[in-house]
Scaffold this motif. Structure first.
Motif, PDB file in Angstrom:
ATOM      1  N   THR A 156      15.327   1.864  -6.986  1.00 44.36           N
ATOM      2  CA  THR A 156      14.017   1.422  -7.398  1.00 44.36           C
ATOM      3  C   THR A 156      14.505   1.249  -9.348  1.00 44.36           C
ATOM      4  N   ASN A 157      14.321   0.746  -9.913  1.00 42.57           N
ATOM      5  CA  ASN A 157      15.408  -0.469 -10.866  1.00 42.57           C
ATOM      6  C   ASN A 157      13.958   0.182 -12.859  1.00 42.57           C
ATOM      7  N   ARG A 158      14.388  -0.328 -13.306  1.00 42.07           N
ATOM      8  CA  ARG A 158      13.232  -0.454 -14.316  1.00 42.07           C
ATOM      9  C   ARG A 158      12.071  -1.356 -14.438  1.00 42.07           C
TER      10      ARG A 158
ATOM     11  N   GLN B 242       0.683  -1.134  -0.001  1.00 44.34           N
ATOM     12  CA  GLN B 242       0.054   0.094   0.042  1.00 44.34           C
ATOM     13  C   GLN B 242       0.567   1.109  -0.033  1.00 44.34           C
ATOM     14  N   HIS B 243       2.087   1.253  -0.357  1.00 48.16           N
ATOM     15  CA  HIS B 243       2.886   2.416  -0.169  1.00 48.16           C
ATOM     16  C   HIS B 243       2.870   3.061  -1.889  1.00 48.16           C
ATOM     17  N   PRO B 244       2.738   3.970  -1.683  1.00 41.21           N
ATOM     18  CA  PRO B 244       2.485   5.263  -3.281  1.00 41.21           C
ATOM     19  C   PRO B 244       3.562   4.363  -3.949  1.00 41.21           C
ATOM     20  N   GLU B 245       4.548   4.363  -4.018  1.00 43.69           N
ATOM     21  CA  GLU B 245       5.492   4.290  -4.693  1.00 43.69           C
ATOM     22  C   GLU B 245       6.403   2.706  -5.505  1.00 43.69           C
ATOM     23  N   ARG B 246       5.373   2.066  -4.609  1.00 40.76           N
ATOM     24  CA  ARG B 246       5.399   0.618  -5.018  1.00 40.76           C
ATOM     25  C   ARG B 246       5.502   0.152  -6.214  1.00 40.76           C
ATOM     26  N   LEU B 247       6.297  -0.890  -7.148  1.00 39.61           N
ATOM     27  CA  LEU B 247       6.410  -0.789  -8.405  1.00 39.61           C
ATOM     28  C   LEU B 247       6.290  -2.380  -8.515  1.00 39.61           C
TER      29      LEU B 247
ATOM     30  N   GLY C 275       8.747  -6.437  -8.180  1.00 38.40           N
ATOM     31  CA  GLY C 275       9.230  -6.392  -9.951  1.00 38.40           C
ATOM     32  C   GLY C 275       7.691  -6.437 -10.514  1.00 38.40           C
ATOM     33  N   ASN C 276       7.863  -6.387 -11.843  1.00 42.51           N
ATOM     34  CA  ASN C 276       7.381  -6.301 -12.274  1.00 42.51           C
ATOM     35  C   ASN C 276       7.367  -7.734 -13.651  1.00 42.51           C
TER      36      ASN C 276
ATOM     37  N   THR D 185      12.260  -3.144 -11.170  1.00 43.99           N
ATOM     38  CA  THR D 185      12.390  -4.276  -9.684  1.00 43.99           C
ATOM     39  C   THR D 185      12.730  -3.129  -9.247  1.00 43.99           C
ATOM     40  N   GLN D 186      12.431  -3.309  -7.555  1.00 45.88           N
ATOM     41  CA  GLN D 186      12.289  -2.257  -6.309  1.00 45.88           C
ATOM     42  C   GLN D 186      12.843  -3.133  -5.639  1.00 45.88           C
ATOM     43  N   HIS D 187      13.650  -2.070  -4.051  1.00 48.04           N
ATOM     44  CA  HIS D 187      14.331  -3.928  -3.610  1.00 48.04           C
ATOM     45  C   HIS D 187      13.648  -2.679  -2.196  1.00 48.04           C
ATOM     46  N   TRP D 188      13.485  -3.231  -1.124  1.00 46.40           N
ATOM     47  CA  TRP D 188      12.381  -2.501   0.136  1.00 46.40           C
ATOM     48  C   TRP D 188      13.019  -3.164   1.276  1.00 46.40           C
TER      49      TRP D 188
END
Lengths: 275, 275
Positions: free
Chosen positions: A89-91, A56-61, A115-116, A93-96
């Motif tokens: 944040t990559n194109r 639910q984080h607004p920047e989540r990818l 990631g997508n 994937t995203q690390h948290w």
């Protein structure tokens, strides 16, 4: 005119978070008596709540690919704060980095990769455990003093909670059909929680209860949102076993299987025990 | 009089860190051409270096129990900074957060659990893979352009780097005898690095090279320092396989076995691939 409001599922109530005003990425939550364990909350519900902070984080990818939760200290009954921070944040994937604190003290830390996904060659190399169909296995609970287990319908194919009179077992495998109780459509937080539904493997090997608790839990998500949605509220087939016990710790490796032989998640954990 | 100084082993040179003055818990390191991979350093050496930051932190308690490393972005050749922070210290366990940055940009994150072990009931439930003795298996390298692999003596029992003419394989298992080259006594950083010594399982299944890289790596340490020291510089038996490939990712589960059937570590990873 009567307005009918669906009651909130206990799972959704337990993982509910509200954003803290003026502190982006910080969420407030509260432990749920329904998911209490012997000491503090069931680890699965904590892991699900940490994942939900990212969801639910607004920047989540994208969707979750992996999650590792480290249970650093007990969570007291009451409120808590979760801070979720994208470390990179990559194109695609995203690390948290995620931390759960109570009164400023860290109780739980986690990292996640989101990631997508895209279509590629696919293959499930391992086989699902052999099991009768769900309707052919009787539902069987945990002892009543384990509150969280009442939120799961469990049908043990092998490795049910040991009867102390049966003594120790040579194999630590538990395989069970399991779903939320009452039934609830599967989503990423629910799948995360299911990955921790296996009681400590040392109970089964030694044929008795003993102090034990997960130290670190990892989930690899193989299902995307579409595949999860296709599971609806059906039971999934979970299996887990330990590989090595010794010097106060053991590991556990597990799988969660869905409809048509789809491997939804693989999961691993390191568990503390005292014999 | 001639002073004889033992040359530093390439592994020790690669994981060397110096504390940054005035910044407790911050260490400076440098990539090593000897451990270069196709793009950036070999993931195993990065994981070992992150673990080493905790090992040489003045507040460190006990030995490593678990480590999860998330490879967030490429590491450029050159210097880097590692910040290791104890998130919580208990009586017998300690939790760590670790970040590797270059010019302030996060490339790698990790969490680790350390602790003091004590004697308990012990049991290794899984069996080591069947393999001939180390001397009965020929040493066989990686293609020469993979620099890091030259630092390992590898003797493949099954699942060697695929010959493109052999085509794809139905099983992604690789089992090999492996040790540092030149030989070096086993310790926690070296064991960590060995957990990532398996080339991407998709190569074996598809019978060809393709872009692939570890996204998240977890190591559960079953060996304590005494058991590691007993391995000296002998080869260990490593085995790894994938469980599920699909939508751009696959998982890998592995084991590292030492003398007398001792399971030294179990290890898991999630790997990105492009077919």
């Amino acid at each position: 005119m009567t307005q009918i409001v669906a009651p909130t599922h206990p799972f959704d109530a337990a993982v509910e978070l509200s954003p803290e005003l003026g502190a982006p990425g910080v969420f407030l939550g509260h432990t749920s008596p329904a998911y209490a364990n012997m000491v503090g909350p069931f680890g699965g519900i904590t892991a699900a709540t940490l994942l939900r902070a990212v969801l639910q984080h607004p920047e989540r990818l994208g969707d979750p690919l992996s999650l590792t939760v480290n249970f650093a200290g007990p969570i007291a009954d009451g409120g808590f704060e979760i801070a979720a921070r994208p470390t990179r944040t990559n194109r695609s994937t995203q690390h948290w980095n995620i931390e759960l604190t109570q009164d400023g003290v860290v109780t739980t830390t986690a990292t996640a990769v989101f990631g997508n996904r895209r279509e590629t060659w696919a293959s499930t190399e391992i086989a699902a455990p052999t099991a009768p169909t769900v309707d052919d296995v009787a539902a069987q609970g945990f002892p009543d003093f384990i509150a969280w287990a009442r939120n799961y319908e469990m049908r043990f194919v092998t490795g049910a909670i040991p009867d102390p009179e049966a003594g120790g077992q040579p194999d630590s495998t538990t395989t069970l059909w399991v779903r939320d109780n009452p039934p609830r459509p599967l989503d990423f937080p629910a799948l995360t929680s299911l990955c921790d539904v296996f009681y400590p493997r040392a109970f089964l090997r030694l044929g008795r209860y003993l102090p034990a608790g997960t130290v670190s839990l990892t989930v690899y998500f193989h299902a995307d949102a579409t595949l999860l949605a296709a599971q609806a509220d059906d039971a999934v087939l979970g299996t887990a076993r330990a590989q090595r016990f010794g010097k106060g710790y053991f590991d556990q490796t597990g799988e969660v299987w869905g409809r048509d032989g789809a491997l939804l998640a693989t999961t691993h954990q390191l568990v503390y025990f005292k014999d």
